[in-house]
Design a protein around this motif. Structure first.
Motif, PDB file in Angstrom:
ATOM      1  N   ASP A 197      -0.096   1.346  -2.956  1.00  0.00           N
ATOM      2  CA  ASP A 197       1.279   1.851  -3.102  1.00  0.00           C
ATOM      3  C   ASP A 197       1.408   2.979  -2.084  1.00  0.00           C
ATOM      4  O   ASP A 197       1.047   4.119  -2.363  1.00  0.00           O
ATOM      5  CB  ASP A 197       1.448   2.375  -4.539  1.00  0.00           C
TER       6      ASP A 197
ATOM      7  N   HIS B  74       5.144  -0.334 -14.291  1.00  0.00           N
ATOM      8  CA  HIS B  74       4.998   0.956 -13.619  1.00  0.00           C
ATOM      9  C   HIS B  74       4.722   2.083 -14.612  1.00  0.00           C
ATOM     10  O   HIS B  74       5.532   2.338 -15.513  1.00  0.00           O
ATOM     11  CB  HIS B  74       6.284   1.298 -12.849  1.00  0.00           C
TER      12      HIS B  74
ATOM     13  N   LEU C 191      -1.785   8.991 -13.341  1.00  0.00           N
ATOM     14  CA  LEU C 191      -2.427   9.048 -12.038  1.00  0.00           C
ATOM     15  C   LEU C 191      -3.754   9.818 -12.110  1.00  0.00           C
ATOM     16  O   LEU C 191      -3.841  10.863 -12.762  1.00  0.00           O
ATOM     17  CB  LEU C 191      -1.477   9.710 -11.033  1.00  0.00           C
TER      18      LEU C 191
ATOM     19  N   HIS D 107      -2.630   5.306  -4.044  1.00  0.00           N
ATOM     20  CA  HIS D 107      -1.405   5.856  -3.462  1.00  0.00           C
ATOM     21  C   HIS D 107      -1.905   6.691  -2.294  1.00  0.00           C
ATOM     22  O   HIS D 107      -2.758   7.557  -2.483  1.00  0.00           O
ATOM     23  CB  HIS D 107      -0.668   6.769  -4.442  1.00  0.00           C
TER      24      HIS D 107
ATOM     25  N   HIS E   2       6.802   5.359   0.883  1.00  0.00           N
ATOM     26  CA  HIS E   2       7.845   4.453   0.392  1.00  0.00           C
ATOM     27  C   HIS E   2       8.990   4.236   1.377  1.00  0.00           C
ATOM     28  O   HIS E   2      10.034   3.702   0.993  1.00  0.00           O
ATOM     29  CB  HIS E   2       8.406   4.990  -0.925  1.00  0.00           C
TER      30      HIS E   2
ATOM     31  N   HIS F 264       6.201  14.117  -5.405  1.00  0.00           N
ATOM     32  CA  HIS F 264       4.902  13.534  -5.758  1.00  0.00           C
ATOM     33  C   HIS F 264       4.033  14.584  -6.449  1.00  0.00           C
ATOM     34  O   HIS F 264       4.035  15.746  -6.064  1.00  0.00           O
ATOM     35  CB  HIS F 264       4.173  13.020  -4.509  1.00  0.00           C
TER      36      HIS F 264
ATOM     37  N   GLU G  69      10.315  -1.279  -7.980  1.00  0.00           N
ATOM     38  CA  GLU G  69       9.861  -0.283  -8.951  1.00  0.00           C
ATOM     39  C   GLU G  69      10.947   0.735  -9.285  1.00  0.00           C
ATOM     40  O   GLU G  69      11.328   0.885 -10.444  1.00  0.00           O
ATOM     41  CB  GLU G  69       8.636   0.452  -8.415  1.00  0.00           C
TER      42      GLU G  69
ATOM     43  N   ARG H  32       8.239  -6.149 -11.076  1.00  0.00           N
ATOM     44  CA  ARG H  32       7.848  -4.797 -11.498  1.00  0.00           C
ATOM     45  C   ARG H  32       8.994  -4.175 -12.278  1.00  0.00           C
ATOM     46  O   ARG H  32      10.181  -4.383 -11.952  1.00  0.00           O
ATOM     47  CB  ARG H  32       7.501  -3.944 -10.284  1.00  0.00           C
TER      48      ARG H  32
ATOM     49  N   GLU I  59       2.906  -2.456  -3.147  1.00  0.00           N
ATOM     50  CA  GLU I  59       4.222  -2.187  -3.746  1.00  0.00           C
ATOM     51  C   GLU I  59       4.952  -1.069  -3.001  1.00  0.00           C
ATOM     52  O   GLU I  59       4.333  -0.145  -2.466  1.00  0.00           O
ATOM     53  CB  GLU I  59       4.094  -1.844  -5.236  1.00  0.00           C
TER      54      GLU I  59
ATOM     55  N   MET J 174       1.743  10.782   2.067  1.00  0.00           N
ATOM     56  CA  MET J 174       3.180  10.720   2.335  1.00  0.00           C
ATOM     57  C   MET J 174       3.631  12.104   2.791  1.00  0.00           C
ATOM     58  O   MET J 174       3.021  13.100   2.421  1.00  0.00           O
ATOM     59  CB  MET J 174       3.945  10.372   1.055  1.00  0.00           C
TER      60      MET J 174
ATOM     61  N   VAL K 104      -1.269  10.250  -5.310  1.00  0.00           N
ATOM     62  CA  VAL K 104      -0.872  10.332  -3.898  1.00  0.00           C
ATOM     63  C   VAL K 104      -1.813  11.284  -3.136  1.00  0.00           C
ATOM     64  O   VAL K 104      -2.238  12.311  -3.686  1.00  0.00           O
ATOM     65  CB  VAL K 104       0.588  10.832  -3.824  1.00  0.00           C
TER      66      VAL K 104
HETATM   67  O1  LLH Z   1       5.334   8.336  -4.954  1.00  0.00           O
HETATM   68  C1  LLH Z   1       4.597   8.624  -5.885  1.00  0.00           C
HETATM   69  O2  LLH Z   1       4.345   9.784  -6.249  1.00  0.00           O
HETATM   70  C2  LLH Z   1       3.977   7.483  -6.642  1.00  0.00           C
HETATM   71  O3  LLH Z   1       4.254   6.270  -6.013  1.00  0.00           O
HETATM   72  C3  LLH Z   1       4.403   7.456  -8.094  1.00  0.00           C
HETATM   73  O4  LLH Z   1       5.793   7.249  -8.176  1.00  0.00           O
HETATM   74  C4  LLH Z   1       3.645   6.508  -8.962  1.00  0.00           C
HETATM   75  O5  LLH Z   1       3.999   6.753 -10.295  1.00  0.00           O
HETATM   76  C5  LLH Z   1       3.827   5.035  -8.711  1.00  0.00           C
HETATM   77  O6  LLH Z   1       4.635   4.585  -7.965  1.00  0.00           O
HETATM   78  N1  LLH Z   1       3.014   4.289  -9.386  1.00  0.00           N
HETATM   79  O7  LLH Z   1       3.031   2.960  -9.246  1.00  0.00           O
END
Ligand code: LLH
Ligand code: MG
Length: 379
Positions: free
Chosen positions: A203, A306, A329, A168, A206, A24, A255, A277, A229, A171, A136
């Motif tokens: 988001d 995305h 971002l 975001h 994950h 990230h 994604e 997506r 998402e 994480m 993030v």
């Molecule tokens: O995990 C991440 O750093 C973000 O989710 C990244 O991948 C971002 O680009 C994203 O998912 N945008 O939708």
């Protein structure tokens, strides 16, 4: 018209972005970094380009270039399909590398026809609303270290004109363990800060479990969020079928899972998400995203793209069923509006109403600083 040369190179620049262990991005100390730059030249002098930090220059020069020299760039689908099948045994031939080839070919076709790529793709609209995609979460003071920090930053984004915002959240490795309650708290504070009329999306981490993802989804439904998402590993499509059947919150995806438009077809058939997506970088370029977009349209579904790529902007200009451009971002300590050194201007300036115009010049419309590029090629 024939392709006479294809060459990918790295360009050096000073970056302020660092990646954590999971990959990230966060703001960090300035350091030297490199970005890939692909040039394809045709026998009439028309040139197409792609630029991206993740294209693999070696694969483009070793595998792709010899395969496309002598080909007609307008036999674009033929070239793309052939290269797609080559990915199977060239395990280092990534979708992001295929995307670079695809973009450069569309750039050539647009330039040769004298039209922007979105018109070659069909042409549907010339501007799209953006959402501010917040980076993030981190542990940086003045950054994105608390729910309060998200709320403050969200208010600033609304003041700039954004009518939609995506968070975001935190994480690992920034936080040791994922924390669904902290995610909901940040979402609650952002909703309170911006009021009911700003569209919000999340988001999060994950790799949540089904129950953790459902807990967040139900809370976001109550907060009037537009979608969530990738709250779980997308390789488990059945987990998304489960989540989607248990919550009223719209789920957007997939994604990052491999398989391009074909994976999207399977998710539609399984009812694994409400909103589709895809993105030019993660699914192999404009060519694949257009297939996904038409597929979703045929099933009465929207697709949300995305990433902030120029290819995504052109796709959005060509389809009726994609609503937002992901702008970011974004981070309180980073300036998104200043062009990267290889550009003279950014391709996605946003107006005061939160809209981004699709580039209107022939081709993709990148405004390259060719002198910078020439002077900074890594040899
Ligand atoms: O995990 C991440 O750093 C973000 O989710 C990244 O991948 C971002 O680009 C994203 O998912 N945008 O939708
Ligand atoms: Mg995402």
């Amino acid at each position: 018209m024939k392709i006479v040369s294809a060459k990918a190179e790295y360009i050096r620049y000073q970056s302020r972005m660092v990646r954590d262990g999971e990959g990230h991005s966060h703001p960090g100390k300035p350091h030297e970094a490199k970005v890939g730059f692909l040039t394809i030249v045709c026998d009439d002098g028309t040139e197409g380009h792609a630029v991206d930090g993740n294209m693999l220059v070696d694969v483009l020069n070793r595998v792709v270039a010899p395969a496309i020299i002598g080909e007609d760039p307008f036999m674009h689908e033929h070239i793309w399909q052939r290269m797609r099948t080559w990915q199977r045994l060239h395990s280092d031939f990534t979708d992001r590398t295929l995307c670079a080839l695809d973009l450069a070919l569309w750039d050539i076709c647009g330039k040769k026809c004298g039209v922007p790529v979105y018109k070659l793709l069909g042409g549907y609209k010339d501007k799209v609303p953006a959402y501010g995609s917040i980076m993030v979460g981190d542990d940086i003071k003045g950054g994105l270290d608390t729910p309060e920090a998200y709320a403050e930053f969200a208010k600033k984004l609304v003041a700039k004109g954004y009518k939609a915002i995506k968070l975001h959240t935190w994480m690992p490795p920034i936080i040791p363990n994922p924390d669904p309650k902290l995610d909901v708290k940040a979402c609650q504070m952002v909703r309170d800060a911006v009021g009911p009329d700003i569209a919000l999306m999340l988001d999060p981490y994950h790799d949540y479990t089904r129950e953790q993802a459902l807990y967040i989804a139900d809370a976001l439904y109550e907060l009037g969020f537009l979608w969530m998402e990738e709250p779980m590993d997308e390789h488990s499509m059945s987990s998304y079928v489960w989540l989607n059947s248990h919550t009223r919150l719209p789920i957007c995806g997939p994604e990052t899972v491999e398989g391009k438009n074909r994976t999207r077809a399977d998710w539609i058939a399984a009812g694994a998400s409400d909103i589709g997506r895809a993105g030019t970088e993660v699914t192999g370029g404009i060519t694949s995203v257009m297939k996904s977009a038409h597929l979703y349209e045929s099933f009465g579904m929207n697709i949300e793209l995305h990433g902030n790529t120029i290819g995504n902007l052109h796709v959005l200009g060509a389809i009726p069923n994609g609503e937002y451009f992901e702008r970011g971002l974004l981070h309180p300590l980073l300036d998104y509006e200043t062009p990267k050194p290889w550009f003279k201007s950014i391709y996605d300036p946003m107006d005061e109403n939160g809209f981004v115009s699709i580039p209107s010049v022939p081709g993709l419309g990148w405004d390259f600083d060719y002198d910078y590029i020439k002077d900074n090629i890594v040899v």
